[in-house]
Design a protein around this motif. Structure first.
Motif, mmCIF file in Angstrom:
data_model
loop_
_atom_site.group_PDB
_atom_site.id
_atom_site.type_symbol
_atom_site.label_atom_id
_atom_site.label_comp_id
_atom_site.label_asym_id
_atom_site.label_seq_id
_atom_site.Cartn_x
_atom_site.Cartn_y
_atom_site.Cartn_z
ATOM 1 N N ARG A 2 0.792 -1.307 -0.007
ATOM 2 C CA ARG A 2 -0.141 0.044 0.223
ATOM 3 C C ARG A 2 0.690 1.147 0.022
ATOM 4 O O ARG A 2 2.005 1.186 0.278
ATOM 5 C CB ARG A 2 -0.815 -0.055 0.987
ATOM 6 C CG ARG A 2 -0.077 0.009 2.652
ATOM 7 C CD ARG A 2 -1.261 0.004 3.672
ATOM 8 N NE ARG A 2 -0.646 -0.145 4.899
ATOM 9 C CZ ARG A 2 0.273 0.620 5.699
ATOM 10 N NH1 ARG A 2 0.491 1.950 5.103
ATOM 11 N NH2 ARG A 2 0.932 0.391 6.863
ATOM 12 N N SER A 58 5.422 2.915 -13.790
ATOM 13 C CA SER A 58 5.871 1.764 -13.606
ATOM 14 C C SER A 58 6.200 1.380 -11.875
ATOM 15 O O SER A 58 5.846 0.341 -11.334
ATOM 16 C CB SER A 58 7.351 1.525 -14.103
ATOM 17 O OG SER A 58 7.836 0.158 -13.703
ATOM 18 N N ALA A 61 2.685 0.888 -10.282
ATOM 19 C CA ALA A 61 2.325 -0.472 -10.682
ATOM 20 C C ALA A 61 3.108 -1.512 -9.939
ATOM 21 O O ALA A 61 2.314 -2.449 -9.349
ATOM 22 C CB ALA A 61 2.403 -0.791 -12.259
ATOM 23 N N GLN A 62 4.226 -1.346 -9.676
ATOM 24 C CA GLN A 62 5.143 -2.308 -8.929
ATOM 25 C C GLN A 62 4.744 -2.263 -7.209
ATOM 26 O O GLN A 62 4.359 -3.281 -6.708
ATOM 27 C CB GLN A 62 6.575 -1.830 -8.650
ATOM 28 C CG GLN A 62 7.272 -2.217 -10.128
ATOM 29 C CD GLN A 62 8.655 -1.657 -10.121
ATOM 30 O OE1 GLN A 62 9.187 -1.886 -9.061
ATOM 31 N NE2 GLN A 62 8.957 -1.080 -11.300
ATOM 32 N N ARG A 64 1.598 -1.527 -6.435
ATOM 33 C CA ARG A 64 0.164 -2.075 -6.561
ATOM 34 C C ARG A 64 0.542 -3.774 -6.302
ATOM 35 O O ARG A 64 -0.405 -4.383 -5.605
ATOM 36 C CB ARG A 64 -0.700 -2.010 -7.595
ATOM 37 C CG ARG A 64 -1.422 -0.883 -7.405
ATOM 38 C CD ARG A 64 -2.587 -0.588 -8.498
ATOM 39 N NE ARG A 64 -2.501 0.756 -9.042
ATOM 40 C CZ ARG A 64 -2.234 1.272 -10.233
ATOM 41 N NH1 ARG A 64 -1.721 0.405 -11.171
ATOM 42 N NH2 ARG A 64 -2.264 2.473 -10.521
ATOM 43 N N ASN A 65 1.476 -4.222 -6.970
ATOM 44 C CA ASN A 65 1.655 -5.636 -7.137
ATOM 45 C C ASN A 65 2.558 -6.176 -5.947
ATOM 46 O O ASN A 65 3.026 -7.330 -6.091
ATOM 47 C CB ASN A 65 1.851 -6.414 -8.354
ATOM 48 C CG ASN A 65 3.162 -5.901 -8.952
ATOM 49 O OD1 ASN A 65 4.215 -5.646 -8.372
ATOM 50 N ND2 ASN A 65 3.240 -5.829 -10.369
ATOM 51 N N ASP A 66 3.210 -5.170 -5.252
ATOM 52 C CA ASP A 66 3.925 -5.581 -3.902
ATOM 53 C C ASP A 66 5.062 -6.147 -4.449
ATOM 54 O O ASP A 66 6.171 -6.678 -3.872
ATOM 55 C CB ASP A 66 3.497 -6.528 -3.214
ATOM 56 C CG ASP A 66 4.010 -6.442 -1.732
ATOM 57 O OD1 ASP A 66 4.383 -5.615 -1.270
ATOM 58 O OD2 ASP A 66 4.091 -7.568 -1.111
ATOM 59 N N SER A 67 5.764 -5.554 -5.654
ATOM 60 C CA SER A 67 7.109 -6.034 -6.008
ATOM 61 C C SER A 67 8.163 -4.783 -5.881
ATOM 62 O O SER A 67 9.223 -5.089 -6.098
ATOM 63 C CB SER A 67 7.051 -6.446 -7.548
ATOM 64 O OG SER A 67 6.576 -5.549 -8.563
ATOM 65 N N GLN A 89 10.761 -9.393 -2.227
ATOM 66 C CA GLN A 89 10.374 -10.863 -2.148
ATOM 67 C C GLN A 89 9.775 -11.125 -0.802
ATOM 68 O O GLN A 89 10.313 -10.656 0.111
ATOM 69 C CB GLN A 89 11.635 -11.507 -2.449
ATOM 70 C CG GLN A 89 12.317 -11.499 -3.820
ATOM 71 C CD GLN A 89 11.515 -12.067 -5.071
ATOM 72 O OE1 GLN A 89 11.022 -13.173 -4.713
ATOM 73 N NE2 GLN A 89 11.514 -11.195 -5.941
ATOM 74 N N ARG A 90 8.868 -11.857 -0.896
ATOM 75 C CA ARG A 90 8.026 -12.272 0.527
ATOM 76 C C ARG A 90 8.498 -13.857 0.669
ATOM 77 O O ARG A 90 9.447 -14.390 -0.148
ATOM 78 C CB ARG A 90 6.659 -12.261 0.294
ATOM 79 C CG ARG A 90 6.234 -10.904 0.153
ATOM 80 C CD ARG A 90 6.507 -10.099 1.272
ATOM 81 N NE ARG A 90 5.895 -8.522 0.944
ATOM 82 C CZ ARG A 90 5.747 -7.717 1.972
ATOM 83 N NH1 ARG A 90 6.359 -8.076 2.991
ATOM 84 N NH2 ARG A 90 5.509 -6.650 1.463
#
Length: 189
Positions: A2, A58, A61-62, A64-67, A89-90
């Motif tokens: 978030r 970009s 977007a990263q 949002r996708n937790d990267s 990385q999780r």
């Protein structure tokens, strides 16, 4: 991940990058082109214009996708730089890599070490990551001073690791894990 609320220490604050930052970031990156070019990633065989709109999109977007996570560094209410958290990385790795830049006009005022410390504290305490890495060109004395001030441990050298300023460049590896900090990394400054 978030969007983060502003993280603040004295006159320095960090917040998530937003589309409305594009013009200001572009102005700073163009103004400080010669200052930043030796440290910026490039693509082999391609010289392309600075595309801040794509970069900000970009980063959003990263997040949002937790990267990844793009953070704006503000000093006295003005945008002066950026921190990018990449490769989040999780799971069993639970790690990320940090990169950063600061405007030449405010460099040397301890803004970057404080901003990096705030970021690492956030990644350990809020995002619950375990390890953070920073990779720095051996010639980048100001960035080496940042990790020295923060007490990150050196782990080695990545040969010809990232294409920067037209060639493949070596990078020294620095890292810290959550067990290496008691409380806040900011307290080390």
């Amino acid at each position: 991940m978030r969007a983060i609320m502003p993280l603040t220490h004295q006159e320095i604050s960090l917040r998530s990058v937003r589309r409305r930052d594009i013009r200001t970031l572009e102005r700073l990156l163009v103004t400080d082109r010669e200052w930043l070019r030796p440290w910026e990633a490039s693509t082999p065989g391609i010289r392309y214009p600075l595309d801040v709109r794509f970069m900000v999109g970009s980063l959003i977007a990263q997040a949002r996708n937790d990267s990844g996570l793009g953070l704006i560094i503000e000093y006295q209410g003005q945008i002066v730089g950026q921190i990018n958290v990449a490769g989040i990385q999780r799971g069993s790795l639970s790690s990320a890599t940090i990169g950063y830049w600061i405007s030449k006009k405010v460099a040397g005022n301890n803004i970057t070490p404080i901003a990096v410390a705030l970021t690492i504290d956030y990644l350990f305490l809020e995002a619950k990551l375990h390890r953070v890495e920073i990779d720095i060109r051996p010639e980048n004395t100001p960035s080496l001073r940042v990790v020295e001030k923060l007490g990150l441990r050196e782990e080695g050298l990545k040969k010809r690791f990232i294409h920067i300023d037209g060639d493949w460049r070596d990078h020294r590896i620095f890292a810290i894990t959550s067990e290496e900090i008691s409380g806040s990394l900011l307290n080390r400054l």
